[in-house]
Every structure is written in structure tokens, then in C-alpha cells.
Design a protein around this motif. Sequence first.
Motif, mmCIF file in Angstrom:
data_model
loop_
_atom_site.group_PDB
_atom_site.id
_atom_site.type_symbol
_atom_site.label_atom_id
_atom_site.label_comp_id
_atom_site.label_asym_id
_atom_site.label_seq_id
_atom_site.Cartn_x
_atom_site.Cartn_y
_atom_site.Cartn_z
ATOM 1 N N GLU A 1 0.801 -1.349 -0.014
ATOM 2 C CA GLU A 1 -0.040 -0.159 -0.305
ATOM 3 C C GLU A 1 0.818 0.920 0.316
ATOM 4 O O GLU A 1 0.400 2.278 -0.701
ATOM 5 N N LEU B 1 -9.434 1.487 -2.372
ATOM 6 C CA LEU B 1 -9.640 -0.202 -1.444
ATOM 7 C C LEU B 1 -9.738 -0.144 -0.563
ATOM 8 O O LEU B 1 -9.844 -1.581 0.234
ATOM 9 N N CYS C 1 -8.363 0.532 2.258
ATOM 10 C CA CYS C 1 -7.758 -0.787 3.202
ATOM 11 C C CYS C 1 -7.002 0.086 4.623
ATOM 12 O O CYS C 1 -6.502 -0.539 5.523
ATOM 13 N N ASN D 1 3.581 -7.409 4.919
ATOM 14 C CA ASN D 1 2.304 -7.175 4.880
ATOM 15 C C ASN D 1 1.468 -9.254 4.973
ATOM 16 O O ASN D 1 0.310 -9.041 5.218
ATOM 17 N N ASN E 1 -2.248 -8.947 7.262
ATOM 18 C CA ASN E 1 -3.050 -8.654 6.360
ATOM 19 C C ASN E 1 -3.090 -10.090 5.411
ATOM 20 O O ASN E 1 -3.576 -9.153 4.045
ATOM 21 N N GLU F 1 -4.463 -12.223 4.027
ATOM 22 C CA GLU F 1 -5.275 -12.552 3.223
ATOM 23 C C GLU F 1 -5.740 -11.068 1.880
ATOM 24 O O GLU F 1 -6.803 -11.659 1.167
ATOM 25 N N ARG F 2 -6.002 -10.688 2.585
ATOM 26 C CA ARG F 2 -6.172 -9.583 1.137
ATOM 27 C C ARG F 2 -4.843 -9.142 0.640
ATOM 28 O O ARG F 2 -4.808 -8.202 -0.682
ATOM 29 N N TYR F 3 -3.556 -10.211 0.900
ATOM 30 C CA TYR F 3 -2.432 -9.740 -0.382
ATOM 31 C C TYR F 3 -2.869 -9.261 -2.180
ATOM 32 O O TYR F 3 -2.306 -8.716 -2.606
ATOM 33 N N ARG F 4 -3.229 -10.613 -2.230
ATOM 34 C CA ARG F 4 -3.585 -11.065 -3.863
ATOM 35 C C ARG F 4 -3.971 -9.328 -4.521
ATOM 36 O O ARG F 4 -3.938 -9.549 -5.607
ATOM 37 N N GLU F 5 -5.288 -8.981 -3.815
ATOM 38 C CA GLU F 5 -6.189 -8.036 -4.298
ATOM 39 C C GLU F 5 -5.404 -6.658 -4.218
ATOM 40 O O GLU F 5 -5.302 -5.977 -5.135
ATOM 41 N N LEU F 6 -4.550 -7.057 -3.119
ATOM 42 C CA LEU F 6 -3.772 -5.686 -3.048
ATOM 43 C C LEU F 6 -2.538 -5.456 -4.261
ATOM 44 O O LEU F 6 -2.659 -4.739 -4.505
#
Length: 613
Positions: free
Chosen positions: A197, A208, A210, A419, A422, A424-429
Motif C-alpha cells: 500500500e 480499496l 484498506c 503485508n 493481513n 488474506e488481502r495481499y492478492r487483491e492489493l
Amino acid sequence: MLYTDADIASKMVLQRDTEVPITGGAAPGETVMVRVIRNGKTLAEGESKAGENGRFTVMLPPVSGSREPCEAVVCAGGESLTLTDVLYGDVFHITGQSNMELPIFRVFDPLDPSKPFSGEKRTPDNPYIREFRAPITPCFDPAAEDGYWTSGCWLTSEHPRAAEMSAVGYFFAEELFSRLRVPIGLINTSAGGAPIEGFLPYEELRRLRCCDEFLDFASVPGWMERTAEEDNRRCREYYAMLDREDRLGERVLAGNYPDGEAVSLPFWINGFSGRIWLWTEFDLPEDFDCGEAMLILGTLTDSDFTYINGEKAGETGYMYPPRYYPAGKTLRPGRNRLAVRLDIFGGQGGFTYGKRWCIKSGDSILDLSENWHYAKAVSAGPLRPATFFQGLPLALYSVTAPVYRRKFKAMVIYQGESNCHNAERYRELFTRFIGYYRERVGREIPVIFTQLPEFGMNDDSWAVLRQAQLDCTLLPRTAMAVTIGTGEVNDLHPINKWDVGRRLALCAGRLVYDGEGYAPVRCTAVKQEGLTVRLIFSEDVTLSRRENSYFEAVRGGVPETVRAEQTAPREITLALTSPQPEQIRYAYMTSPAEPQLFDRDGAPVSPFVVSVN
């Protein structure tokens, strides 16, 4: 006054075989002309007018790559600049966090001179590998976007700071150079602790959702400056308190030791913040060569001042760097005193397990792991750490933005550690980061990224993040270097950067130069027959002969290690002890230090999780 931007300078590498921008400043409305000359022959030229803001961009036509240097002459309004030793080759943007930033001098291993940059050769020697190190200045202004770099310089093998080049970047470039024989330029915007991020702009972070709460206060003008001032005041007061209340230091340094508890290394203390002193004494023989001696203490948590015979041998202000302290001026034959003042800020600290603690001179090594004592000098509450600005969202966007105006072959990124909290959100970010990056560059530029290696954590967050990184290889024009087996369980910054660089170069070879595309080996099918499961892979694999303990069957959320054997070039068969597992996992753990499955190039296959159904 005529000037060029910091990266448009002598010693630079320009991208071959494409138009390249030459940027800088001149008087508004002034015509700026640029010529590239080699051996008296003009290779490229162009001109443009400076805008009302005094900025200019001159586009130069393509030039082929060569190891023969050029001069770039920039002229405007009677002024001229000559940029010397300019090369045309392939340029890569390297970025990420501390493991990409880690310089060559940090991969030095005093105990193994056979490793790169650990023997007589300590600095790079290839004049055709060059790195521009962008200045790292965090910024939280939502509207800020630096269009160019005002500082920074190109590092070359002749530069006094050559060993500050990125180790991963250098080994990557070295491997490519051996294949291509053209100059390799690296533009380095990596920064320790940077989350993904941190490289995204304010508007994207808001979309996002986030880090909205953080952005609400961090984007207020003056927040960073006020926070830094308060942090500095608080830390100064804490350090002053430790110095003021320490009644042991002078006694320990004089060899007049207080009552202390006998310990051996690795020593670790829990439930304590403040200052402790550790000390030991040892004898050196009369013929011991003190001149080139080095004190080796591994890594410590948190901050140390280390003394030999009452004189300071070295100091390190935080936990990560290895403590390699030159000791030749303070050691002597016979009896010696060693003392370590260790300040602990977060409730636990000491010497990292699994390291070596010794004095080394030539082939002589004196072990220092036994016969220590320690005493608490000052007990205090934990010190809230100073805000690590470059480890926050948005912080590095303006640092990175100038690269979007440059021409380069691909981006190479080593990132993800920050990261894991967190994962679980890495693919999205990460997917959005690549998408935004390509939008700004204006093309589907190749992206080569590094999967995290092994590291000793108390949860499965690194395993979750590795799976997210594997999922991101489904994005077009991407490649991922699998790096399990190169890490260190007890060190966030493993020194084996040569294998990492070479695996990244292998990815670049396939993705950028061979036109194959590069997809990691995947398990493409799972076939269950009673108490056996057959895993079918996308290409040939090799299961090592070592006892394989990395395959697991998961049933009801509980993993169980299962026996594996290779039954075909693309097939691994698992022997189950219980029927109907929901998932099969391979190397899905924090520290898969000994890979057991390899691809056709001999590189490790990525850890993975697949559904049986």
C-alpha cells in the motif's frame, strides 16, 4: 539555469532500442537541444522547448545497446552540459522493501570466504552494471506527485559507494549480463518495511478501503512533522533516562563487575525493558594475530554498544544488522574483557539463536558462547517505537512516481514481509498495484516478483502470503521467483541473495527475452482413489530422495503429513491414512527450508494448497 534531473546524469544507462526522454529544467520558453555522441559520431539528437514552469522533455530516437560509452550534450540559451560515460543497454526498475534494498556489503559472511563478496573481493567489479538509487523521502500529501528526482546518483563499480548497490539487483543484473553482454541499469526505489500500500496513491487506497482511518489523520498537513518531533522527544527522554540511571556501566567497563547471573549464548530475556550489561573474559595466545581480528556477535535485540578492554568496538542502533565489529585495535594477547550494553525496548531481547559468537582472525576462531554474566542496570517500561514512516500506506508513492516517466524493460519487486499481518488481502492489493503501475507506464510491462523464502514465525501468515503470491502469477505478463531454501529461519534478511538474483534472472530470461511467458509449475489436477491421491503437474517435476515431509492432507481443518512418491514425470502419488481430505498442501509452513520438489531447471516448486474436489 540549465540542469538535468538527478537520474539523467553521467554514468547513466539508457534503455536501448526505444525512444528515451531526457528531462530537466531551463529558462521558460528556451529551446533545449540534446545530442548523443560516440567517437565523434552523432547517434541520436532531439530538441524541445522548456514549458512555462521551466521543465523540458527531449525525446531521443532509439539507439542500439553497446558497452562502448557515449556522451550526451545538453544545450540551451548559451549554456551546455556534458554527461559522460553514458551507456545504452537494458534498464530495470527494482523495488520492494528491505530484502531488495539490502546492499552488497550486508551479504558479507566473515565465516565463509567462499561466498560472494566475503573473500578478498568485497565490492562489485563489473563496470557495465549500474544502479541509480532514488532518494527515500516519505510523503503523505494526497496531492503530491514528484515528477522527477532532485537527488540520487548512479553507482558504478568505480564509485566509492559501489558496495551500497542492491545485492539482489546486482546478482540479477550479473546473470543477465552474462547472457546478453549489454549494460544493465537498475533504478532502485526500494525501502525497508514498505507495505504494498505504500506504493499506491491516495485515490487508489481510498477505493480499496484498506486504510481509511489512517488516511484520515495522516493526510492532514503537518502530521508527519509533528509526529516525528514528538517521537524524537520521547525517544531522547527514554535514552537519557537509561544513561542517567545506569549505575553499572562504569564498573563493568573497568572490570569491577557487579554480582551477575551466569549465562551462555544465546541469551534471551523476556518480560523486561530497559538496559542490561553482559560481560565475559577470554584469553588469546601470544601468537594470535589481533591485527585483522573481527568480533562476531550475530544479531541482537535491540540496541548495543560493545566494548573490548573498556574501549568501544562497535555499536548498532536496531535489531536487524549483524554485529561484525573490527577488533584489531582493542584486542591484545593474554586476558581480554568483552562487555555488551544492551538496550531492550519492547519487553524482550538478547542474542539471536542459531548464530555464531566468536572472534575470527584468518583461520583462527575463538568461540565466545560460554562463561558470560549479565545484570540488569535499568528496569523501565517499554519504549513505544518511533513511527516508521516509510512502512506506512501512501508513504512511497511520490518516491516511485518519477519512474513512470522513464523507459525500462521490466519491474522486479521483492516485497511482502510487511503485508503478512493481513496476508488474506495481499492478492487483491498486489493485483491492483500491478494494474495501476501498468496504467501509469502505459503498457503491459513485465512484472517479475519474488516469493517470500522461509522465516521463523509463530503463525502461518508467511505461508498464506506465499499462496497469495502464487495466485498472482495468473496475472498476464508476470513471473515469480520461488525462493524457499534461500532464507534463514532466524534472520529476516538472509544473506543468500545470489540465488535469489539468479532465479529472478531466469524468470526475466523466459518472460522478457525468450517470449515463452513464464508460469510456475502448478498442480493442475488432483485424482483421489481410495487412500491414494495423485497430483498431476503442469510440467515435469522431481521429488528429492530425502525423506519428504512437506506434503499434508487436510481433513476437518487438521493437517496430517502423508508419504509421497514420484510415479511419473508429472505425477506425485500420496498415501493417505484417512479418506476424503478436503485439501492437499505442499510446503505450506512458515519455514520450508529444505525444498523437496523441483522443476525442470532444478529450481524449487512453489508451496501450494489445492482442493481435492
